[in-house]
Design an enzyme around this catalytic site. Structure first.
Site, PDB file in Angstrom:
ATOM      1  N   ASP A  12      18.378 -12.997 -78.900  1.00  0.00           N
ATOM      2  CA  ASP A  12      17.079 -13.127 -79.583  1.00  0.00           C
ATOM      3  C   ASP A  12      16.125 -14.019 -78.787  1.00  0.00           C
ATOM      4  O   ASP A  12      16.557 -14.937 -78.084  1.00  0.00           O
ATOM      5  CB  ASP A  12      17.312 -13.713 -80.983  1.00  0.00           C
ATOM      6  N   ASN A  14      13.189 -12.625 -77.015  1.00  0.00           N
ATOM      7  CA  ASN A  14      12.423 -11.925 -75.971  1.00  0.00           C
ATOM      8  C   ASN A  14      10.924 -11.945 -76.250  1.00  0.00           C
ATOM      9  O   ASN A  14      10.114 -12.150 -75.337  1.00  0.00           O
ATOM     10  CB  ASN A  14      12.851 -10.460 -75.880  1.00  0.00           C
ATOM     11  N   TRP A  17       9.435 -15.352 -75.652  1.00  0.00           N
ATOM     12  CA  TRP A  17       9.443 -15.621 -74.207  1.00  0.00           C
ATOM     13  C   TRP A  17       8.205 -14.976 -73.569  1.00  0.00           C
ATOM     14  O   TRP A  17       7.522 -15.588 -72.744  1.00  0.00           O
ATOM     15  CB  TRP A  17      10.725 -15.055 -73.596  1.00  0.00           C
ATOM     16  N   HIS A  29      11.385  -7.999 -73.350  1.00  0.00           N
ATOM     17  CA  HIS A  29      12.588  -7.159 -73.411  1.00  0.00           C
ATOM     18  C   HIS A  29      13.032  -6.786 -72.001  1.00  0.00           C
ATOM     19  O   HIS A  29      14.217  -6.775 -71.679  1.00  0.00           O
ATOM     20  CB  HIS A  29      12.324  -5.889 -74.220  1.00  0.00           C
ATOM     21  N   LEU A 123      36.663  -5.662 -68.804  1.00  0.00           N
ATOM     22  CA  LEU A 123      35.896  -6.088 -69.974  1.00  0.00           C
ATOM     23  C   LEU A 123      35.579  -4.931 -70.936  1.00  0.00           C
ATOM     24  O   LEU A 123      35.098  -3.884 -70.502  1.00  0.00           O
ATOM     25  CB  LEU A 123      34.587  -6.704 -69.458  1.00  0.00           C
TER      26      LEU A 123
HETATM   27  C1  IPE Z   1      18.359  -9.659 -84.391  1.00  0.00           C
HETATM   28  O1  IPE Z   1      17.148 -10.188 -84.022  1.00  0.00           O
HETATM   29  C2  IPE Z   1      18.559  -8.322 -83.736  1.00  0.00           C
HETATM   30  C3  IPE Z   1      18.717  -8.330 -82.279  1.00  0.00           C
HETATM   31  C4  IPE Z   1      18.712  -9.380 -81.496  1.00  0.00           C
HETATM   32  C5  IPE Z   1      18.927  -7.045 -81.684  1.00  0.00           C
HETATM   33  P1  IPE Z   1      15.844 -10.042 -84.915  1.00  0.00           P
HETATM   34  O2  IPE Z   1      14.757 -10.697 -84.163  1.00  0.00           O
HETATM   35  O3  IPE Z   1      15.640  -8.620 -85.284  1.00  0.00           O
HETATM   36  O4  IPE Z   1      16.231 -10.859 -86.230  1.00  0.00           O
HETATM   37  P2  IPE Z   1      15.308 -11.522 -87.335  1.00  0.00           P
HETATM   38  O5  IPE Z   1      14.291 -10.479 -87.728  1.00  0.00           O
HETATM   39  O6  IPE Z   1      14.664 -12.716 -86.724  1.00  0.00           O
HETATM   40  O7  IPE Z   1      16.244 -11.892 -88.439  1.00  0.00           O
HETATM   41  C1  IPE Z   2      15.412  -9.798 -79.509  1.00  0.00           C
HETATM   42  O1  IPE Z   2      14.218 -10.445 -79.227  1.00  0.00           O
HETATM   43  C2  IPE Z   2      15.437  -8.375 -79.021  1.00  0.00           C
HETATM   44  C3  IPE Z   2      15.429  -7.370 -80.075  1.00  0.00           C
HETATM   45  C4  IPE Z   2      15.448  -7.573 -81.350  1.00  0.00           C
HETATM   46  C5  IPE Z   2      15.413  -5.978 -79.649  1.00  0.00           C
HETATM   47  P1  IPE Z   2      12.998 -10.376 -80.222  1.00  0.00           P
HETATM   48  O2  IPE Z   2      12.162  -9.194 -79.846  1.00  0.00           O
HETATM   49  O3  IPE Z   2      13.443 -10.410 -81.627  1.00  0.00           O
HETATM   50  O4  IPE Z   2      12.217 -11.710 -79.851  1.00  0.00           O
HETATM   51  P2  IPE Z   2      11.523 -12.730 -80.851  1.00  0.00           P
HETATM   52  O5  IPE Z   2      12.555 -13.136 -81.850  1.00  0.00           O
HETATM   53  O6  IPE Z   2      10.393 -11.998 -81.491  1.00  0.00           O
HETATM   54  O7  IPE Z   2      11.082 -13.844 -79.966  1.00  0.00           O
HETATM   55 MG    MG Z   3      13.829 -11.931 -82.925  1.00  0.00          MG
END
Ligand code: IPE
Ligand code: IPE
Ligand code: MG
Length: 238
Positions: A12, A14, A17, A29, A123
């Protein structure tokens, strides 16, 4: 140093960032892919047996259409680019989640990657896509019910050990360490069942910045913990 056999990661952060760099979320991403590679290489180097990565949750479809499309495009390209190399390393790739929701081109590549690498000894790399922990438990219950219908199982035989055989990661070592990057302290419908006795580790590092030093810190934290499984500390030491 005691090392986890099975690590799961909620990758989580991205979007944040990218935002810090005044770039679109998809840029984050894209940057996150480097951390995925580094994480897989870390596990291969350390002999970690199983790595489960949360790449796309069943709830992530609700994001803006352009972000979802960018992610699908990224998955497609990553599959075309990385599978042969991972196969060369002896990685067994598996996608867990409801795969029927994906476009045929993507689904075919996922199936091909799984088929190609299924006998690999190193792995076990499990990539959770359109995955939800509740979905996993529901599909396990449905498949157990189907076995009952076929007369292979009786309802009375279904206990937690039997049901566990129908879950997505059934034959792998139990989950030892759950890592979530990005600072949020929640599970977000990841491996609900498997988390029962996993050690939880939360890192403020945003996923694209997750490197071997950050992974090392998580492993060191894990090694220092005492897992008691309901027993007392004295019992664990004797
Ligand atoms: C969880 O992250 C899913 C992935 C990292 C793929 P989210 O960004 O979707 O989660 P919430 O919405 O903050 O709970
Ligand atoms: C996780 O990063 C990746 C996916 C859920 C696909 P996010 O896209 O949720 O990044 P934040 O949480 O918004 O920073
Ligand atoms: Mg997220």
């Amino acid at each position: 140093m005691r090392q986890p056999r099975h690590v799961a990661i909620v990758m989580d952060g991205n979007g944040r960032w990218a935002k810090l760099r005044h770039r679109p979320r998809s840029f984050g991403h894209h940057a996150g892919q480097k951390a995925v590679r580094a994480t897989i290489e870390f596990c291969l180097r350390r002999g970690i047996e199983s790595l489960t990565l949360f790449a796309f949750s069943s709830e992530n479809w609700a994001r803006p259409q352009d972000e979802v499309s960018a992610l699908m495009e990224l998955f497609l390209k990553a599959l075309d680019r990385e599978v042969d190399e991972l196969h060369g390393y002896g990685v067994r790739i598996r996608f867990i989640g409801e795969l029927s929701a994906f476009a045929p081109a993507l689904r075919e590549r996922m199936q091909a990657a799984m088929a190609k690498t299924q006998a690999n000894p190193k792995l076990a790399l499990n990539i959770a896509v359109n995955y939800g922990g509740r979905w996993d438990i529901a599909q396990a219950a449905r498949r157990a019910a189907e076995a009952v219908q076929r007369g292979e199982l009786t309802a009375a035989q279904i206990d937690e050990h039997v049901l566990a055989r129908y879950l997505a990661l059934a034959e792998l070592p139990p989950l030892d360490l759950f890592i979530r990057t990005g600072g949020e302290k929640r599970v977000s419908n990841f491996l609900l069942w498997q988390l029962a006795y996993a050690e939880l580790y939360f890192s403020d590092v945003l996923w694209p910045d997750f490197d071997s030093a950050a992974f090392d810190a998580a492993i060191a934290d894990f090694s220092a913990r005492e897992r008691r499984y309901g027993k007392t500390s004295e019992q664990m030491k004797s």
